[in-house]
Enzyme design. Structure first.
Site, PDB file in Angstrom:
ATOM      1  N   ASP A 128       0.802  -1.244   0.000  1.00 45.40           N
ATOM      2  CA  ASP A 128       0.000   0.000   0.000  1.00 45.40           C
ATOM      3  C   ASP A 128       0.831   1.288   0.000  1.00 45.40           C
ATOM      4  O   ASP A 128       0.469   2.254  -0.672  1.00 45.40           O
ATOM      5  CB  ASP A 128      -1.099   0.009   1.082  1.00 45.40           C
ATOM      6  N   ALA A 220      11.568  -6.572   0.673  1.00 51.94           N
ATOM      7  CA  ALA A 220      11.314  -6.574   2.127  1.00 51.94           C
ATOM      8  C   ALA A 220      11.454  -7.976   2.741  1.00 51.94           C
ATOM      9  O   ALA A 220      12.018  -8.130   3.814  1.00 51.94           O
ATOM     10  CB  ALA A 220       9.930  -6.002   2.408  1.00 51.94           C
ATOM     11  N   LYS A 261      12.017  -5.776   7.927  1.00 51.97           N
ATOM     12  CA  LYS A 261      11.560  -7.158   7.820  1.00 51.97           C
ATOM     13  C   LYS A 261      12.792  -8.071   7.783  1.00 51.97           C
ATOM     14  O   LYS A 261      13.361  -8.405   8.810  1.00 51.97           O
ATOM     15  CB  LYS A 261      10.691  -7.350   6.565  1.00 51.97           C
ATOM     16  N   HIS A 451      -7.507   3.507   7.499  1.00 47.15           N
ATOM     17  CA  HIS A 451      -7.567   2.421   8.494  1.00 47.15           C
ATOM     18  C   HIS A 451      -6.711   2.718   9.721  1.00 47.15           C
ATOM     19  O   HIS A 451      -6.959   2.174  10.788  1.00 47.15           O
ATOM     20  CB  HIS A 451      -7.172   1.091   7.860  1.00 47.15           C
TER      21      HIS A 451
HETATM   22  N1  F0G Z   1       7.056  -3.167   0.825  1.00 46.31           N
HETATM   23  C1  F0G Z   1       6.419  -4.171   1.455  1.00 46.31           C
HETATM   24  C2  F0G Z   1       6.192  -5.460   0.726  1.00 46.31           C
HETATM   25  C3  F0G Z   1       5.989  -4.007   2.771  1.00 46.31           C
HETATM   26  O1  F0G Z   1       5.354  -5.000   3.382  1.00 46.31           O
HETATM   27  C4  F0G Z   1       6.229  -2.776   3.426  1.00 46.31           C
HETATM   28  C5  F0G Z   1       5.801  -2.550   4.804  1.00 46.31           C
HETATM   29  C6  F0G Z   1       6.905  -1.759   2.725  1.00 46.31           C
HETATM   30  C7  F0G Z   1       7.298  -2.006   1.424  1.00 46.31           C
HETATM   31  C8  F0G Z   1       7.184  -0.418   3.335  1.00 46.31           C
HETATM   32  O2  F0G Z   1       8.234  -0.509   4.215  1.00 46.31           O
HETATM   33  O3  F0G Z   1       7.245   0.049   6.440  1.00 46.31           O
HETATM   34  O4  F0G Z   1       9.707   0.092   6.047  1.00 46.31           O
HETATM   35  O5  F0G Z   1       8.273   1.831   5.076  1.00 46.31           O
HETATM   36  N2  F0G Z   1       5.026  -3.321   5.415  1.00 46.31           N
HETATM   37  C9  F0G Z   1       4.596  -3.230   6.806  1.00 46.31           C
HETATM   38  C10 F0G Z   1       3.583  -4.289   7.093  1.00 46.31           C
HETATM   39  C11 F0G Z   1       4.197  -1.889   7.270  1.00 46.31           C
HETATM   40  O6  F0G Z   1       3.013  -4.286   8.209  1.00 46.31           O
HETATM   41  O7  F0G Z   1       3.362  -5.163   6.255  1.00 46.31           O
HETATM   42  P1  F0G Z   1       8.366   0.431   5.517  1.00 46.31           P
END
Ligand code: F0G
Length: 461
Positions: A128, A220, A261, A451
């Protein structure tokens, strides 16, 4: 053959412990009401088991804590930067490494270089924040996952693949010159944390190369994707997972990384690229918003911790335990009749709330109803990925999201197997009385990423 054992053991022992937030039912009822039935507004010390996200919630190792002390905090040219840069180059093979404070900063910087009105970025699925960073430049973000990704109950090994035929058709339709990049999100977080296969990466890469469109990996969860290739794709079972990861990166010309991650740190990220022209522009944006290119919005010690984490995450004992523990959660839920996205992916189990709470219509948020029930029952915090996150109201009309999921994301190296067993037990309790769970009404929301801040109230019975 070495003997194999059934018990899942954590391949680490614990040096520092934190208490969990035990609460009474009455305290949880009060806290949830005050939070407007939105678990993002709960104080974390009122949460017992926090499965809201696997992002920035990892436990660092003794080696990472030791590395923090070696951090060089020089403004420019810190030793820690070079150590970090070497690890990222060795892993990805990309020439230029720009540290950033987290993944979305890498997205924002890259999109401000290559985005703009009239352009379309194509992905297996955009996360997102990636989508938001594409769209804010006036460009469009198009998702082309394989069709089976939408068939949640059907297990297939690589539901994170991109639909290559649809990709070719789309390039023919809009023209390669209007597609500044193709993104493979590994694993595909938006659709169940599903991995992409090496075969699909190769095919997407060949199409991208033929049309001279750069392929960029959202890395990630690259290590989990690489390990799932090792487990599921013919021909990979004997290859070290590090090799598999390197091959994955070799099909693209850069990556955006949320180190929160699979670099096992609490904050950090990077953008790694081969294109010198993109890098020159990206550096300018980096300096404006993040910091000098050898620290990029982080402390030197953060760079050290990322460098160690990027190596540790490829330890196969760790990955075996992690994937096995997530599979076990999936098996447990399945055995209490809870429908999940099959098979469980690399970082989370996703419950299909549309099926589980089939009596609650999308405009009464079945996913959020389950999220609230998990909290009220046992202080477990999860996240809705459904109509609260993606539903829209246009001119008074409600447009539901295409899915109503609840993600149980597992922080890395944080919870033990007995915590997982506990989550399963709570689900079996909820499953037995699912018909009595009520939906929610939206009371207050904001126009973007609502959300996070929305307020809801239980439906009147
Ligand atoms: N790409 C993916 C696939 C992610 O899941 C996220 C973050 C981001 C980019 C952005 O990275 O948070 O370091 O700025 N996912 C978190 C989640 C927030 O809860 O899945 P970020």
């Amino acid at each position: 053959m070495p003997r194999t054992w059934n018990t899942i053991i954590e391949p680490f022992k614990i040096k520092a412990v934190e208490p969990l937030g035990f609460t009474t039912r009455r305290e949880r009822e009060r806290a949830l009401k005050e939070a407007g039935y939105n678990v993002f507004a709960l104080p974390a010390d009122k949460v017992l088991i926090d499965l809201l996200t696997d992002s920035g919630t990892s436990a660092m190792s003794a080696e990472q804590w030791a590395a923090l002390m070696r951090g060089d905090e020089s403004y420019a040219g810190a030793r820690s930067f070079y150590a970090f840069e070497k690890v990222v180059r060795d892993l990805t093979g990309y020439s230029y490494v720009l540290p950033v404070h987290q993944g979305r900063a890498a997205e924002r910087i890259l999109m401000s270089v290559i985005g703009g009105p009239g352009k379309t970025v194509i992905a297996n699925s955009h996360f997102d924040t990636t989508r938001a960073n594409v769209e804010v430049t006036g460009a469009a973000a198009l998702d082309l996952p394989v069709a089976e990704a939408w068939d949640f109950g059907h297990a297939a090994p690589f539901k994170g693949d991109m639909d290559v035929a649809a990709l070719k058709a789309k390039i023919a339709e809009i023209g390669a010159s209007r597609i500044p990049m193709i993104v493979m999100t590994l694993t595909n977080n938006s659709l169940g944390g599903q991995p992409a296969s090496m075969r699909n990466l190769r095919e997407v890469s060949a199409v991208a190369r033929r049309h001279k469109i750069p392929l960029i990996i959202d890395a990630a969860r690259f290590a989990e994707n690489a390990f799932l290739i090792k487990k599921r794709e013919p021909g990979f079972s004997h290859r070290p997972v590090r090799d598999i990861a390197r091959e994955m990166f070799s099909y693209a010309s850069g990556c955006m990384m949320s180190a929160k991650k699979d670099a096992l740190v609490n904050i950090g990220g990077f953008l790694a690229l081969n294109d010198a022209q993109w890098v020159a522009k990206a550096r300018e944006v980096l300096i404006l918003g993040e910091g000098f290119p050898t620290y990029g919005g982080l402390a030197g010690r953060d760079l050290e911790a990322m460098a160690v984490g990027l190596v540790e995450v490829l330890d196969e004992a760790y990955l075996t335990y992690r994937l096995r523990s997530i599979e076990d959660l999936g098996e447990g839920l399945r055995s209490c009749g809870v429908p999940i996205v099959e098979p469980p992916g690399g970082h989370a189990v996703y419950v299909n709330a549309k099926e589980f709470l089939a009596r609650i219509p999308p405009d009464r948020y079945p996913g959020q109803a389950l999220v609230c029930e998990l909290y009220l029952t046992a202080g477990i915090r999860a996240v809705e990925i459904g109509s609260l996150m993606f539903g829209r109201r246009r001119g008074g009309r409600f447009e539901p999201a295409p899915m109503e999921l609840v993600r149980l994301a597992i922080p890395r190296r944080v919870y033990t197997q007995s915590h997982i067993d506990f989550v399963i037990e709570v689900f079996s309790d909820i499953a037995a009385r699912r018909d009595r769970i009520r939906g929610l009404r939206l009371v207050e929301s904001s126009p973007t990423l609502s959300h996070f801040t929305a307020r809801l109230a239980p439906e009147r019975s």
